[in-house]
Design a protein around this motif. Structure first.
Motif, PDB file in Angstrom:
ATOM      1  N   PHE A  85     -10.533   1.700   6.308  1.00 16.29           N
ATOM      2  CA  PHE A  85      -9.797   0.631   5.637  1.00 16.29           C
ATOM      3  C   PHE A  85     -10.252   0.635   4.182  1.00 16.29           C
ATOM      4  CE2 PHE A  85      -9.877  -4.254   4.961  1.00 16.29           C
ATOM      5  CZ  PHE A  85      -8.737  -4.205   4.179  1.00 16.29           C
ATOM      6  N   ALA A  86      -9.326   0.915   3.277  1.00 19.26           N
ATOM      7  CA  ALA A  86      -9.620   0.926   1.844  1.00 19.26           C
ATOM      8  C   ALA A  86      -9.077  -0.357   1.224  1.00 19.26           C
ATOM      9  CB  ALA A  86      -8.992   2.146   1.172  1.00 19.26           C
ATOM     10  N   VAL A 122      -5.807   5.568   8.403  1.00 21.68           N
ATOM     11  CA  VAL A 122      -6.109   5.018   7.081  1.00 21.68           C
ATOM     12  C   VAL A 122      -5.227   3.793   6.848  1.00 21.68           C
ATOM     13  CG1 VAL A 122      -6.145   5.431   4.585  1.00 21.68           C
ATOM     14  CG2 VAL A 122      -6.720   7.289   6.170  1.00 21.68           C
ATOM     15  N   VAL A 123      -5.849   2.711   6.360  1.00 15.88           N
ATOM     16  CA  VAL A 123      -5.138   1.478   6.019  1.00 15.88           C
ATOM     17  C   VAL A 123      -5.515   1.092   4.592  1.00 15.88           C
ATOM     18  CG1 VAL A 123      -4.841  -0.977   6.560  1.00 15.88           C
ATOM     19  CG2 VAL A 123      -5.059   0.693   8.416  1.00 15.88           C
ATOM     20  N   GLY A 124      -4.531   0.623   3.823  1.00 10.58           N
ATOM     21  CA  GLY A 124      -4.773   0.208   2.446  1.00 10.58           C
ATOM     22  C   GLY A 124      -4.596  -1.289   2.254  1.00 10.58           C
ATOM     23  N   LEU A 138       2.061   4.657   4.330  1.00 14.65           N
ATOM     24  CA  LEU A 138       0.776   3.991   4.510  1.00 14.65           C
ATOM     25  C   LEU A 138       0.890   2.631   5.192  1.00 14.65           C
ATOM     26  CD1 LEU A 138      -2.301   4.186   3.745  1.00 14.65           C
ATOM     27  CD2 LEU A 138      -1.706   2.889   1.679  1.00 14.65           C
ATOM     28  N   THR A 139       0.097   2.444   6.238  1.00 20.24           N
ATOM     29  CA  THR A 139      -0.135   1.102   6.771  1.00 20.24           C
ATOM     30  C   THR A 139      -1.005   0.357   5.762  1.00 20.24           C
ATOM     31  OG1 THR A 139       0.000   1.795   9.089  1.00 20.24           O
ATOM     32  CG2 THR A 139      -1.226  -0.227   8.614  1.00 20.24           C
ATOM     33  N   THR A 140      -0.618  -0.876   5.441  1.00 20.73           N
ATOM     34  CA  THR A 140      -1.336  -1.586   4.383  1.00 20.73           C
ATOM     35  C   THR A 140      -1.180  -3.088   4.547  1.00 20.73           C
ATOM     36  OG1 THR A 140      -1.632  -1.698   1.965  1.00 20.73           O
ATOM     37  CG2 THR A 140       0.619  -1.571   2.773  1.00 20.73           C
ATOM     38  N   VAL A 141      -1.935  -3.832   3.775  1.00 16.41           N
ATOM     39  CA  VAL A 141      -1.804  -5.284   3.717  1.00 16.41           C
ATOM     40  C   VAL A 141      -0.982  -5.618   2.470  1.00 16.41           C
ATOM     41  CG1 VAL A 141      -3.012  -7.485   3.484  1.00 16.41           C
ATOM     42  CG2 VAL A 141      -3.976  -5.677   4.919  1.00 16.41           C
TER      43      VAL A 141
END
Length: 345
Positions: free
Chosen positions: A246-247, A273-275, A289-292
């Motif tokens: 998780f970045a 990988v999650v951003g 990208l999976t991300t918030v």
């Protein structure tokens, strides 16, 4: 008061009245949360000293909002600018964009430029300027809003942020729900409140799932691609590397993906990988990208509306606003390697 006489400021009124600057500001802005005795004393001094709000009428306004960043070399800044413009332009306001590059000399130069011209409001983004700058803006009676404050802001400066802690927790919980138990984290700059909140959310999710919080799995980054790349190298050089990372920014997450690619590792087959941010470009990364999602444009728009309301002397519903983050699941996250058929898809 003649044009040659020094203009009375709320700081001077506060000192004479024996109250805080925020108290005087509440009286000037007709807020109700001041005792009748204190209000009467302050209003009397305002009349006696001939206090005038800056730009009291539309004819006297500069029709400009100053938007100040530490740096402009990120698509993150573009989204904030877009939101400010969406509000400022229909209101007939221009936007002056500046970058001070975290240097005190550049900040001083910007302030000197501001003194030499008119502005109707200032929006400071991820501001880590010192208290002297905020004090000078108070002296100039310039409405100021801080977006993503670096630290705990002054109590009389409105702020706009996002639910960084909740976002950090939801990203980590997503990876845990997929079956990951060894999750790396690449943090943003320590000085920023948003960075610390995302790290705290990551730790809270691990603790809630009864997973250990291991410092060897936390790499200190700076929000930019290179630190994500270097963080991937550090984490995957471990004797037991993580199965997911998780970045704390999308740029770092893209750096992680590139670091893994150069090692011959596939995302998400070999590691997830999650951003954090949901910048427009991450929909087109490989894999997407999976991300918030951080509502960057909305944060800029709200900051601009807050400045406009302060200019008009309108009361603000709340000086502290946090807009909700949202997990956006795409193709960069999957169950860990060897955990079942989904991992082989």
């Amino acid at each position: 008061m003649s044009e040659d006489e020094p203009r009375i400021t709320i700081t001077a009124i506060a000192k004479e009245a024996g109250v805080s600057v925020p108290t005087v500001s509440r009286v000037v802005n007709r807020r109700a949360d001041v005792s009748p005795e204190t209000r009467a004393r302050i209003e009397g001094l305002l009349r006696q000293r001939g206090y005038r709000r800056r730009a009291p009428s539309p004819d006297e306004r500069a029709n400009l909002i100053d938007l100040v960043f530490n740096d402009l070399d990120s698509p993150w800044a573009v989204e904030i600018i877009r939101g400010v413009e969406d509000v400022a332009h229909p209101a007939g306001m221009g936007t002056v964009v500046s970058a001070v590059h975290s240097r005190s000399s550049a900040a001083r130069q910007w302030l000197e430029n501001l003194r030499s011209r008119a502005t109707d409001g200032v929006i400071l983004v991820t501001s880590d300027f010192g208290s002297s700058l905020h004090e000078e803006l108070r002296r100039l009676d310039v409405p100021t809003v801080v977006v993503d404050p670096a630290g705990v802001p002054s109590i009389d400066v409105p702020t706009v942020g996002a639910t960084n802690w909740a976002g950090g927790m939801s990203a980590t919980e997503h990876l845990i729900s997929l079956g990951h138990t060894r999750i790396g984290f690449i943090a943003g700059p320590r000085r920023l409140l948003c960075s610390r909140a995302r790290l705290d959310g990551y730790r809270a999710a691990l603790e809630s799932a009864d997973l250990p919080v291991l410092e060897e799995l936390v790499f200190q980054g700076d929000f930019y691609h290179e630190s994500g790349f270097h963080g991937a190298n550090a984490l995957f050089d471990l004797a037991e590397p993580p199965t997911a990372v998780f970045a704390a920014s999308d740029q770092m997450a893209l750096g992680v993906i590139e670091g893994l690619r150069r090692r011959g590792l596939r995302v998400p087959h070999d590691a997830s990988v999650v951003g954090f941010d949901d910048l427009p470009i991450v929909r087109w990364s490989s894999p997407p990208l999976t991300t918030v999602r951080q509502p960057l444009s909305e944060m800029g728009a709200l900051a601009a509306r807050t400045v406009l309301r302060s200019m008009r002397g309108e009361e603000l519903e709340s000086p502290r606003v946090e807009l909700a983050t949202e997990l956006v699941v795409r193709a960069s996250s999957a169950p860990p390697p060897g955990s079942g058929p989904a991992a082989d898809g």
